[in-house]
Design an enzyme around this catalytic site. Structure first.
Site, PDB file in Angstrom:
ATOM      1  N   GLU A 166       0.805  -1.231   0.000  1.00 12.99           N
ATOM      2  CA  GLU A 166       0.000   0.000   0.000  1.00 12.99           C
ATOM      3  C   GLU A 166       0.837   1.280   0.000  1.00 12.99           C
ATOM      4  OE1 GLU A 166      -3.234   0.121   2.772  1.00 12.99           O
ATOM      5  OE2 GLU A 166      -4.235  -1.574   1.818  1.00 12.99           O
ATOM      6  N   GLU A 370      -5.354  -8.465   0.337  1.00 14.62           N
ATOM      7  CA  GLU A 370      -6.158  -8.120   1.518  1.00 14.62           C
ATOM      8  C   GLU A 370      -7.591  -7.850   1.106  1.00 14.62           C
ATOM      9  OE1 GLU A 370      -4.690  -5.089   4.221  1.00 14.62           O
ATOM     10  OE2 GLU A 370      -2.623  -5.678   3.805  1.00 14.62           O
TER      11      GLU A 370
HETATM   12  C1  BGP Z   1      -4.527  -2.121   5.161  1.00 15.15           C
HETATM   13  C2  BGP Z   1      -3.166  -2.491   5.681  1.00 15.15           C
HETATM   14  C3  BGP Z   1      -3.167  -3.519   6.761  1.00 15.15           C
HETATM   15  C4  BGP Z   1      -4.344  -3.468   7.700  1.00 15.15           C
HETATM   16  C5  BGP Z   1      -5.655  -3.235   6.958  1.00 15.15           C
HETATM   17  C6  BGP Z   1      -6.840  -2.999   7.850  1.00 15.15           C
HETATM   18  O1  BGP Z   1      -4.500  -0.796   4.771  1.00 15.15           O
HETATM   19  O2  BGP Z   1      -2.350  -2.942   4.644  1.00 15.15           O
HETATM   20  O3  BGP Z   1      -1.932  -3.430   7.402  1.00 15.15           O
HETATM   21  O4  BGP Z   1      -4.112  -2.617   8.749  1.00 15.15           O
HETATM   22  O5  BGP Z   1      -5.554  -2.155   6.071  1.00 15.15           O
HETATM   23  O6  BGP Z   1      -6.841  -1.682   8.310  1.00 15.15           O
HETATM   24  P1  BGP Z   1      -7.092  -1.309   9.808  1.00 15.15           P
HETATM   25  O7  BGP Z   1      -6.091  -2.053  10.614  1.00 15.15           O
HETATM   26  O8  BGP Z   1      -6.897   0.172   9.877  1.00 15.15           O
HETATM   27  O9  BGP Z   1      -8.492  -1.698  10.095  1.00 15.15           O
END
Ligand code: BGP
Length: 471
Positions: A166, A370
């Site tokens: 990201e 993800e």
């Molecule tokens: C993405 C990231 C992850 C994870 C996920 C969920 O942006 O790559 O590392 O954190 O989001 O987000 P959050 O933890 O803010 O709910």
């Protein structure tokens, strides 16, 4: 287009799940690990934990891998902490840290699970940050050296590599992610120069991977989502295209074609924030070729024409994150979508649309790294976690992914977030995503016991059947 049959996924489809090092490992200073920018963070929202212990996967990886094998995973996407391998980012290697990932990878392979490695997931070594971070060109060399160590050590065992997780979110929402903290003084111009350095570092790492490991596959891993116009007004359509160019295509056009997206570049030039190219940058960018595109998907965006006033900024779909830019676009709520407990819009059909858009542009196989639902799960007596809301979310998204495959998109695999519970990037341990519940609170670690959630048993069946039935 309506569909009646369950479209076929490719043979050997990589049913997986994801984590990242600083969110799951703990052991933040174990075995010679250096501090990363995530360890150095002091901006945890009140009432939420830091990452020192996380899910203690560093010490419990064998138990965790056994659970992932029971789940039936074909692949596990995790990140390597740069600070375990090279504690200060560009100095001596750390043999104990290198050994940890050998143990983890060997354990995965012994259980028939394919390791998918992210080289860098939000956790730049703090020592490099102190020397200017991505604003310094020396960080490009440090990253390429680090990449070379990973290829040398794990190249015989790992087939799929992801460069940077990201990158677009680090540039657009750096303060929330903890990579360019409040008060860092970074201007937009600084950020896009840092971004350029990351793009060059990524390109050089991809080229190095192909040179050293001809059998391996490597790709970028941005967060890519469809951007809808709020209406059929041509001005809204244009604003949506502008935001998509700035948010999505800027990153993938450089990664795939080695050149900046023209709309994004003209945005940078008009604002006086275009990066400066050093000698050799253009050649490095043009020489790199990803083998696939990995992407993270949680929600879509809906965008209206800008008003030109401060009203353009501030729509927030997630606590702490505001988007919109004066004179460029204004984000609006999509009235057709529901939201989750954290205000994130849920859009399974948008997942299908996003697959098609990316594949149409680049014609490279796609890997989902993800996708998932953050929720406040409850551990009930008898070790039961009834996360039917997560099952519903995942089922709808998997269905749309299958439909995208039926539309002709080449999909390598699906690695939802997250394999086991871990600490959210900015919303603590209570915001859970995993198939496996980790019994801890924000500040009471309890015994960190692992408990299979209802979604665990459901995903097990999905994998065994190679998909979910269409409605
Ligand atoms: C993405 C990231 C992850 C994870 C996920 C969920 O942006 O790559 O590392 O954190 O989001 O987000 P959050 O933890 O803010 O709910």
């Amino acid at each position: 287009m309506n569909d009646i049959d369950l479209p076929r996924l490719r043979p050997g489809f990589l049913w997986g799940a994801s984590t990242s090092a600083y969110q799951v490992e703990g052991g933040w200073d174990a075995d010679g690990k250096g501090p990363s920018v995530q360890d150095a963070r002091t901006d945890h929202p009140e009432g939420t934990t830091d990452f020192k212990v996380a899910s203690d996967h560093f010490h419990r990886y064998a138990e965790d891998v056994a659970l992932l094998a029971e789940l039936g995973l074909k692949a596990y996407r995790f990140s390597i902490a740069w600070t375990r391998i090279v504690p200060d980012g560009d100095g001596p290697e750390n043999a104990a840290g290198i050994a940890f990932y050998h143990r983890l990878i060997d354990e995965l392979l012994a259980h028939g699970i394919e390791p998918i490695v992210t080289m860098y997931h939000f956790d730049l070594p703090q020592a490099l940050q102190d020397k200017g971070g991505w604003g310094s060109r020396a960080t490009i060399d440090a990253f390429v050296r680090y990449a070379g160590i990973l290829f040398r050590e794990y190249g015989g065992k790992v087939r799929h590599w992801l460069t940077i997780n990201e990158q677009n979110m680090m540039i657009l929402h750096g303060a929330t992610i903890g990579v360019s903290g409040e008060g860092s003084g970074d201007t937009q111009r600084d950020l896009y120069q840092q971004n350029h350095h990351m793009l060059v570092a990524q390109a050089r790492a991809m080229a190095l991977c192909h040179e050293l490991l001809p059998q391996a596959k490597i790709g970028p891993a941005p967060n890519i989502v469809s951007v809808y116009p709020a209406s059929s007004a041509p001005e809204d359509v244009l604003a949506a295209a502008d935001f998509s160019a700035i948010r999505n295509w800027l990153y993938l056009d450089v990664a795939v074609h080695g050149r900046y997206n023209p709309t994004a570049w003209s945005y940078l030039v008009k604002r006086g924030i275009a990066p400066v190219f050093a000698e050799g940058d253009q050649t490095a960018l043009a020489a790199a070729r990803p083998d696939f595109i990995a992407f993270n998907y949680y929600f879509t965006h809906t965008v209206a024409a800008p008003t030109g006033s401060s009203a353009d900024v501030g729509h927030t779909g997630d606590a702490g994150i505001s988007i919109g830019e004066v004179g460029v676009f204004r984000a609006v709520r999509n009235p057709h979508l529901k939201t989750n407990a954290f205000g994130w819009e849920v859009d399974p059909v948008g997942f299908r649309a996003t697959f098609r858009e990316i594949y149409d542009r680049y014609r490279l196989p796609l890997l989902v790294t993800e996708n998932g639902l953050g929720a406040f799960d409850t551990l009930e007596d008898g070790d039961v976690v009834r996360d039917d809301y997560r099952v519903e979310y995942l089922a709808e998204h998997i269905r749309q992914m299958q439909l995208a495959a039926g539309d002709g998109v080449d999909i390598l695999g699906y690695c939802p977030w997250s394999a086991i519970d871990l600490v959210s990037t900015h919303q603590g341990a209570a915001k859970r995503y995993g198939f496996v519940y980790v019994d801890r609170d924000e500040f009471d670690l309890k015994e960190l016991r692992r408990v299979r959630k209802d979604s665990f048993f459901w995903y097990q069946e999905v994998i065994a059947r190679n998909g979910v039935p269409l409605p």
